[in-house]
Each structure stands twice: as structure tokens, then as C-alpha cells.
Design an enzyme around this catalytic site. Sequence first.
Site, PDB file in Angstrom:
ATOM      1  N   ASP A 321       0.866  -1.169   0.000  1.00 10.75           N
ATOM      2  CA  ASP A 321       0.000   0.000   0.000  1.00 10.75           C
ATOM      3  C   ASP A 321       0.906   1.223   0.000  1.00 10.75           C
ATOM      4  OD1 ASP A 321      -2.442   1.495   0.283  1.00 10.75           O
ATOM      5  OD2 ASP A 321      -1.869   1.839   2.361  1.00 10.75           O
ATOM      6  N   THR A 323       0.466   4.593   0.798  1.00 12.40           N
ATOM      7  CA  THR A 323       0.466   5.479   1.954  1.00 12.40           C
ATOM      8  C   THR A 323       0.928   4.733   3.197  1.00 12.40           C
ATOM      9  OG1 THR A 323      -1.397   6.664   0.984  1.00 12.40           O
ATOM     10  CG2 THR A 323      -0.918   7.084   3.303  1.00 12.40           C
ATOM     11  N   ASP A 561      -1.469  -0.368   6.642  1.00 11.89           N
ATOM     12  CA  ASP A 561      -1.609   0.206   7.977  1.00 11.89           C
ATOM     13  C   ASP A 561      -3.005   0.757   8.239  1.00 11.89           C
ATOM     14  OD1 ASP A 561      -1.574   2.348   6.273  1.00 11.89           O
ATOM     15  OD2 ASP A 561      -0.063   3.504   7.361  1.00 11.89           O
TER      16      ASP A 561
END
Length: 805
Positions: A321, A323, A561
Site C-alpha cells: 500500500d 500510503t 496500515d
Amino acid sequence: MEQPVDTDVDERDQPSPPGGTPPSPGGHDGLTTAQVAERVARGEVNDVPVRSSRSTADIVRANVFTRFNAIIGVLFLVILVVGPIQDGLFGFVIIANTAIGIFQELRAKKTLDSLAVIGEVKPTVRRDGAAAEIHASEIVLGDLVELGPGDKAVVDGEVLEADNFEVDESLLTGEADPVLKKPGDRILSGSFVVAGGGAFTATKVGREAYAVQLAEEASRFTLVHSELRTGISQILKYVTYMMVPAAIGLILSSLLADNQDSSEAVRRTVAGIVPMVPEGLVLLTSVAFAIGVIRLGRQQCLVQELPAIEGLARVDVVCLDKTGTLTEGGMDVTDLRLLDGADEAEVKRVLGALGESDPRPNASLRAIIDEYPDTEQLRCTESLPFSSARKYSGAAFNDAVGESSAWLLGAPDVLLPDGDPNLALIDDLNSQGLRVLLLARAATELSDPAVGEGLKPAAMVVLEQRLRPDAAITLQYFADERVKTKIISGDNAVSVGAVAAKLGLPGADRTVDARTLPADRDEMAKILEENTVFGRVSPQQKRDMVAALQSRGHDVAMTGDGVNDVLALKDADIGVSMGSGSEATRAVAQIVLLNNSFATLPSVVAEGRRVIGNIERVATLFLTKTVYSVLLALLVVITQVPYPFLPRHLTLLSTLTIGVPAFFLALAPNRERAKPHFVRRVMKYSIPAGLIAGVATFSTYLLARVHYEGPNALDAETSAATLTLFLVAMWVLAIIARPYTWWRVLLVGAMGLGFVIVLVTPFLQHFFELQLVGTTMPWAAAAIAAVAAVLLEVAWKVVARRYPD
């Protein structure tokens, strides 16, 4: 966006906490200190022990009470009865091995426990009207627990306050669709918030909570599928099948022999049984895992499930991912571009109010809050929290004169219709790696399902993301190790591709908007194989993409996250969460990077490869010994001759050719990617090696029986057979140690030197009853070993060519 929970609720709407104590007056203030003390005294606490590893008693029990320790222990007691003590050295080796195993696992436990405390979830509980973070074990029955996006419910309860409160219960029910919770609804432990916020009263705590009853969450020491552990268990089963009939035959042969001293017969029978047991294999596997945990722990990497070290070593696709993984959490507003003649002062005022309306702002909104503080001229009357599925949030405001307005803030390519002239400008900004959010005025109320239609664009907020300084190096590491990298993000595909290009990721120029992906798994898998960067990926699509890659035979690791990563993390072969990630992601991930550094992943991969590759090496050594031991026992039974060795001889050989070298080889660096079929690969080398060693040794032994005569002939025959077996076993070690480095050459040389020292030192000669007699037979023994070495080289190459991995 999310509005602070409304505390202006009729007190009658609050359910009475269990236990009979009424709620505190004056609103939803939670329990008082006195009420908490009452419940603690009654034992109504969330007393589920959170352990990151096995207990000390479990570790000791697992290392001491094993099937093979029992066999060795009985044989050791037999030798203590018949003596001498040097024939019982194998018993002291087992004691030392067990002690080492316990010590290393306890060290690993200490590391895991300390890291688990760092990464422990701390829920927010409201008591005496004030919210505070406490340990999950301190929650009591009736506590008022607050939840926001990404938070996980740690106890069961009943919703008391709800503000667009959407909860994902997929970890419990398997249903991926979020459930909208309202006051009075039940909430289960193990579920997590995907949007909005709220508070609930704890109705079941401790072992009565749903998640605890469902899946023993009290212990995190869970053995996910591990081919290494399963393979070793399978090997030990095969060994037992071979060992039992061979040992029985050896015992009967000794009992029926009428020309042997009884004590001598017992010692030689024990000598035949002991080497069949691969006693150090399980030990070295445990030690290798334990040391891996300790090494990773020093880098602030919490391995919640030990075989995850092994799993990441097998991974050939890593889904990242953007970000929080490739970019740091923080962002900066670099530009504000007004659209359609919007008033700059009004736009800044609205942006400030939007930031103030969300008590849990994400990274984008935090950057806006820092740039445009709230002027307090607008009062939020309604909020629409951000959702990864819809890609925008919103809020409704009243100004000083009572005029109302509703605004949305989110992805421009979602809020703007196709063909809008502003999209070209946005694409240009995205191609520079910038992130763009659109602020637009809504034509309807936020509660209208069509609120995203008919918008009036007001401004574009341009944000710059901070790249992680170590991201490029980490991506290069995976490329060098032939691990494919897939960037899967909810952001605009062009923007994600630009970030990936800055980091030097191959294929970053080929981006795919996930909204165009086919639903068919095979079709999706084909596109995933051909491309690297994917944007506008929904949470459910992330899960589907992981499944599609797995359908093509890939071992997939997923990092993330945020709440939108949970489903994919759960389904991936290995889930990796950042320590700063949401409670939900940390709960489902097998590996948590507590230092939030993506650069730690290569270390985890390296540890896994070291464990698997090296255990495979030493397993071949141990199984070779088992094969030649079983073969020698069978040949002795067939020929009705005394067993050629005493226990002390095989203890010496095992120590020099297996025990000491295996310990160093098991902990050495190893960069080879793990391959499947562990048992098949180990057996295909160890069986021919063991057969060659056994035949060569027995040939020397039979030749020596013809050559030597007299009362001490058996000792001379044993010494000649020992020389052949040592030389052949050393050649197996030399093959296993390849490719050579300076320390591997030194290791093999040191083991050979150790045997020479025993042969030339009178005290050691006497201690081990090992003395070469004459020159003819020792040279014959060496010649037979040389022929065996040639056969070993041929067998190794034939096996590798005929049965490739």
C-alpha cells in the site's frame, strides 16, 4: 468526515450497566472510580491474558518431554548400568541440546513479550466523564468504551452512542460488508470500525467475550501452516517406521549371539540404536526460529506467529500500500487552486471547519488543518465520515446568519463527472506525484444517497507526500531477489505511478485504474501478472487481488496500515502491518513493524531464508546419519556379526560431522529463496548418501574382520570402520557446506583436524578405544572412503538432474 459524538442524548436511552449500578447522572460519563473498584472487587474485569509466546512451563515441557528424548534417556540409563561412562556421552549431548533449546526459546519469549507490550492495543474508556487510554485487561463490566476509525472492539457490548458508526465484522462472520450500528445494537469483540465513531457499554468481558470463545485469542503463539515444521514431523514419522524394526532386529540378534560378552553386546546394541535418532534436528529448528525472533526483535519487528518468518521467505509477490509504506504518514499542502470563481476566504473557512469537524483526521486532513486553522465561523450540524469505499467525506455547516451549506472533500476523479475539464489539470498534477483533493459544494443533504451528484467544484487542494528515504533501496532489494512488487493503493493511479517512478520501480509507467478491473478472477489475475501499479482500489478489491494472485500459485505478502487493508492482510499468506497502523491491521497481521519502517522487511525475508535454507542443509546431514545407521543395523542382523561400533565412536563421529557443523550452518546467512517440497528435497539427497556411507562402512568392517585376528581384533575392526565412516561423513559435510566461504572451509577443516587429534593423542585413543593397527587396513579404509566420495558426487549430480526442485 466524522463529527464528535453527540453527548446530548436522553439519559433514559442509556442501558443500565450489568451489575445493577445505574449510570452516572449528567449524561454518558461512563463509570465512576467507585463503580470501577466495585467491579474489580467482584472480578468483573477483562482478565484475558495477552501472551505473545508460550509460557515458560510450555517451553520446558516441549523441549524435555519428547519421544526421542525418552528413547535416548532409556538407552542412557542402560549404559550407566553396564558402563563405562564414555559410552554414555550421547546422554550428556542430549542434556546439553535440550538446555540450549530451552535457553534460546526463553530468550525469544522475553523478546516477544517485551515487543508485545510496545504494540499492545490500548482502548479508550470514558470514566468520570473523561476519556483515557487504558490496558485492555483493565476494562471492567459496564465500562463505556469509545471507538473511532480503525479501532477494534476488545470486549462485547451494546452501542450507546453512534455517529455514522460503520463496523466490519468480517473477522468474525466472514461477511465483508460493513454494518451500520445504531444505539442499542450489539457489538462483538474482534470487530473493527471502518467509518464514523461511537461508544458502547461493555456487557461481556474476559473469557465470556465472543472472540475469545470463538478463537482462543488469549494466546498469540499460534502455529500457522509451516511446511518446515510439518515436514520435520513427517520426517520423524518416517524415521520411527525405519527405526523400530531395525532396533528390534538388532536387539534380538545380540540376545541370540552366543559368542559375545553380554555387557559388550548391550553397548554395541545401544550404539546401533542411538544414531538412528535425529535428536538435534528438532532442536536446531527451534533454535533457528528463536534466534530469528531475537534478531528481528532488535530491529523492532514483532513476529506474532513464529512460522511467519518462514512464510515471508517463501513469498514471491509483495503487495504494497503506498500510503504509510512507500510514503511517510505526513503530507504538506503545496497549493490551493480555486475553481469556478470560488471565494478564497470562504474556501479556507470551509476547509478549516472540515478539519475541526473530524476528531480523528487522516494524514491528508491533518495537512489541511495545519495549513487552514478553523476560524470558528461555521458550526457543524452533520458529518459524513470518510470511507475507503466511497473515497470522500463531508460535513454540513451553519454560518453566523443561519445559512446552511453542505460540502464534500475527496477524490476528484470520483466526485467529478467524466469529461470534466478540470480532470486534465488533475491528471497533470498526479503525474508529478502530487495528491489532489477536490472541495465541492453539495446540492443535496448529506443523507441523500445521491449527494455525490450535481456538485459545484470550489477548489483543488494539492498535497505533496513525503517519500520514505529507505523505500527505493527496499524495492531494489525485492527486485534483486526476484520478488515481484505490486503497488495497490486507494489513491489516483497516475499519482501512485508517479511516486513509484520516483522510487525507481520497474513498470511504474504502466498504471491501472482498479475500477476498470474485471470481476472474473482469472481475468483479474492476468492483468495483475502484466502490471505493477494499481490505483483507486477498494478494500474488497484488495482482497480479490490477493486471491487472484494466489490462484496463480503465488505466495503473497500484503503490507498495510489502514482499515481498508484489513481484509487483504487477513487473506494474504503473510500480513505485515506498520506499528502505527490501526488496531485492526495489527490484530490480523502476522508481522508488525513497530518502528514503522518498510526497510525492515528485507531483514525478515533474510531471516526466513536463513532458517529454511539452513535447516534443509542440516536436515540432510541428520537424515544421512539415520539412513546409514538403519542400514548398518539391518546388515548386522542379516550377517549375524557384532555391531561395528560402540556408542562413544558414533558420539565422536556425530559431534564432528553433524552436531558442531550443523549448529554453525543452521545460523549462517542464506539468501536462497525458499522452495516447496521440503521433505522430498531432503530425502532425495539423504537416502542415497546414507546408503553409500552404510555400504562403504560395512565393506571396510567385513574386510577388516578377514584381515585382523586375535583377542583385540574387534577393536581394530571397529577403528578401521570408524575411519571409513568418518571420511565418508566428512565428504557429505563438504558437499552440504557448498558454496564455500572462508569460514565454511575453516569449519570443515577444523572438524577433520579434531579427528586427527583423537587419532594421535594417546589419552583420547584410550578414551574412545580408537587405534588404527598396521598400515594395510587403514589405507584400505581410506581407499574405500575415496570410492564412496566419488559415488556421492555422482549421486548428487544425478539426483539434482533427474529430480529438479
